[in-house]
Design a protein around this motif. Structure first.
Motif, PDB file in Angstrom:
ATOM      1  N   CYS A  59       1.091  -1.517   0.045  1.00  0.00           N
ATOM      2  CA  CYS A  59       0.191   0.041   0.152  1.00  0.00           C
ATOM      3  C   CYS A  59       0.820   1.227  -0.092  1.00  0.00           C
ATOM      4  N   ASN A  60       2.078   0.919   0.333  1.00  0.00           N
ATOM      5  CA  ASN A  60       2.981   2.173   0.467  1.00  0.00           C
ATOM      6  C   ASN A  60       4.112   2.435  -0.584  1.00  0.00           C
ATOM      7  N   ASN A  61       4.144   1.635  -1.725  1.00  0.00           N
ATOM      8  CA  ASN A  61       4.967   1.771  -2.697  1.00  0.00           C
ATOM      9  C   ASN A  61       4.634   2.444  -3.945  1.00  0.00           C
ATOM     10  N   ASP A  62       5.152   2.685  -4.949  1.00  0.00           N
ATOM     11  CA  ASP A  62       4.988   3.238  -6.149  1.00  0.00           C
ATOM     12  C   ASP A  62       4.267   2.367  -7.150  1.00  0.00           C
ATOM     13  N   TRP A  63       4.178   1.174  -6.929  1.00  0.00           N
ATOM     14  CA  TRP A  63       3.510   0.148  -7.890  1.00  0.00           C
ATOM     15  C   TRP A  63       2.227   0.306  -8.041  1.00  0.00           C
ATOM     16  N   SER A  64       1.527   0.131  -8.957  1.00  0.00           N
ATOM     17  CA  SER A  64       0.182   0.119  -9.303  1.00  0.00           C
ATOM     18  C   SER A  64      -0.494  -1.127  -9.503  1.00  0.00           C
ATOM     19  N   ILE A  65      -0.958  -1.586  -8.203  1.00  0.00           N
ATOM     20  CA  ILE A  65      -1.587  -2.831  -8.147  1.00  0.00           C
ATOM     21  C   ILE A  65      -3.122  -2.728  -8.148  1.00  0.00           C
ATOM     22  N   VAL A  66      -3.786  -3.628  -8.897  1.00  0.00           N
ATOM     23  CA  VAL A  66      -5.384  -3.547  -9.203  1.00  0.00           C
ATOM     24  C   VAL A  66      -5.600  -4.820  -8.593  1.00  0.00           C
ATOM     25  N   ILE A  67      -6.856  -4.905  -7.558  1.00  0.00           N
ATOM     26  CA  ILE A  67      -7.578  -6.111  -7.462  1.00  0.00           C
ATOM     27  C   ILE A  67      -8.798  -6.136  -8.236  1.00  0.00           C
TER      28      ILE A  67
END
Ligand SMILES: [Zn+2]
Length: 308
Positions: A59-67
């Motif tokens: 939740c606290n990095n720059d990656w774009s993660i989509v569930i």
């Protein structure tokens, strides 16, 4: 960006509630609208428990993660039925996590147990497993193979299983399917979020019906969440009911759990009627009040309810 829950699949509440269980109801895990989606926020410093710490990191990095939370009968973008995998990940423009939001039509999934036989993999455990795949995509495992990554995912999954008192999964078997486990394992210890959010505290319903993943509990939780802010004019319709319920819920639930006769009574006299009421409200909300007779009928029912 960090973690987003896809907002147009109708399952965002289910997915967030599963993340709440991964964080063991840590109130620092919240969500808010982000365009059509929901952004997951995990504030504060890194939590101690491994699964929560992993979620906090993602939740606290720059990656774009989509569930993507899918209904059990849906297919992933590549055509794979979600029920054939339960959950999965893919890397495209974003890192995508596909997830069966309804636990194989509430039947549940099973995997190989460390002690032989099959054991259940409840949604929060499956979510930890899939988040581990995402985590190891983000934090590249240089020189490691696909099998190393699978083994690592099961290591993280088993740490979470240990944290919540569930039996360990076989460390080198990635097999899983919908089904009933051959080895009965304790139910997942669902925590109750200590704040008002999507995770309703359905204490009485849970104690009377049994496993929190039972279909009626899931429907009940969803209905409570939808209707708790529903108002007619200035009157919050279900708020007084819910306040009383939240107040007495945990106390009564303890008695209900201990007493099978009381449990049957509660199920018949309280839980099912409440469930029915919520269902009626839902039908009313889904009915466009074009027909003035229907509108009048609803207004009358609402007035009667308010008087009662
Ligand atoms: Zn895996």
């Amino acid at each position: 960006m960090t973690i987003r829950i896809k907002g147009d699949l109708g399952t965002e509440k289910e997915i967030f509630d599963i993340l709440v269980q991964v964080a063991r109801c840590d109130p620092l895990l919240t969500t808010g609208r982000y365009y059509a989606d929901w952004k997951v926020n995990y504030a504060g410093s890194k939590p101690a428990a491994a699964a929560a710490a992993m979620l906090h990191d993602l939740c606290n990095n720059d990656w774009s993660i989509v569930i993507f939370g899918y209904p059990s009968d849906a297919n992933c973008p590549d055509g794979t039925p979600i029920i054939s995998i339960g959950g999965g990940t893919a890397v495209g423009r974003d890192i995508e996590l596909y997830f069966d939001a309804y636990d194989a039509f509430y039947q549940g999934y099973i995997v190989d147990g460390a002690q032989g036989g099959t054991i259940s993999i409840p949604p929060p455990v499956l979510m930890v497993h899939e988040l581990s795949h995402v985590y190891h995509t983000v934090h590249t495992m240089a020189g490691k193979t696909q099998m190393d990554e699978e083994i690592q995912a099961i290591v993280v999954e088993n740490a979470f299983r240990g944290q919540v008192g569930l039996p360990a999964r076989k460390s080198d078997s990635h097999w899983g399917a919908p089904g009933v486990p051959s080895r009965p394992s304790p139910p997942f210890p669902y925590c109750i979020a200590p704040y008002q959010g999507w995770n309703c505290g359905c204490h009485i319903a849970t104690a009377a019906i049994g496993a929190p993943s039972a279909r009626s509990i899931v429907e009940f939780q969803r209905a409570v969440k939808e209707f708790e802010t529903w108002t007619v004019g200035e009157t919050p319709l279900l708020r007084p009911l819910l306040d009383a319920y939240q107040l007495f819920g945990p106390l009564v639930a303890a008695d209900v759990r201990a007493d099978p006769v009381l449990r049957a009574d509660m199920l018949r006299d309280v839980v099912r009627p409440a469930h029915q009421l919520l269902r009626v409200v839902r039908v009313c909300l889904d009915t466009p009040p074009e027909d003035p007779r229907v509108a009048a009928e609803i207004a009358h029912a609402v007035t009667t309810y308010r008087v009662a």
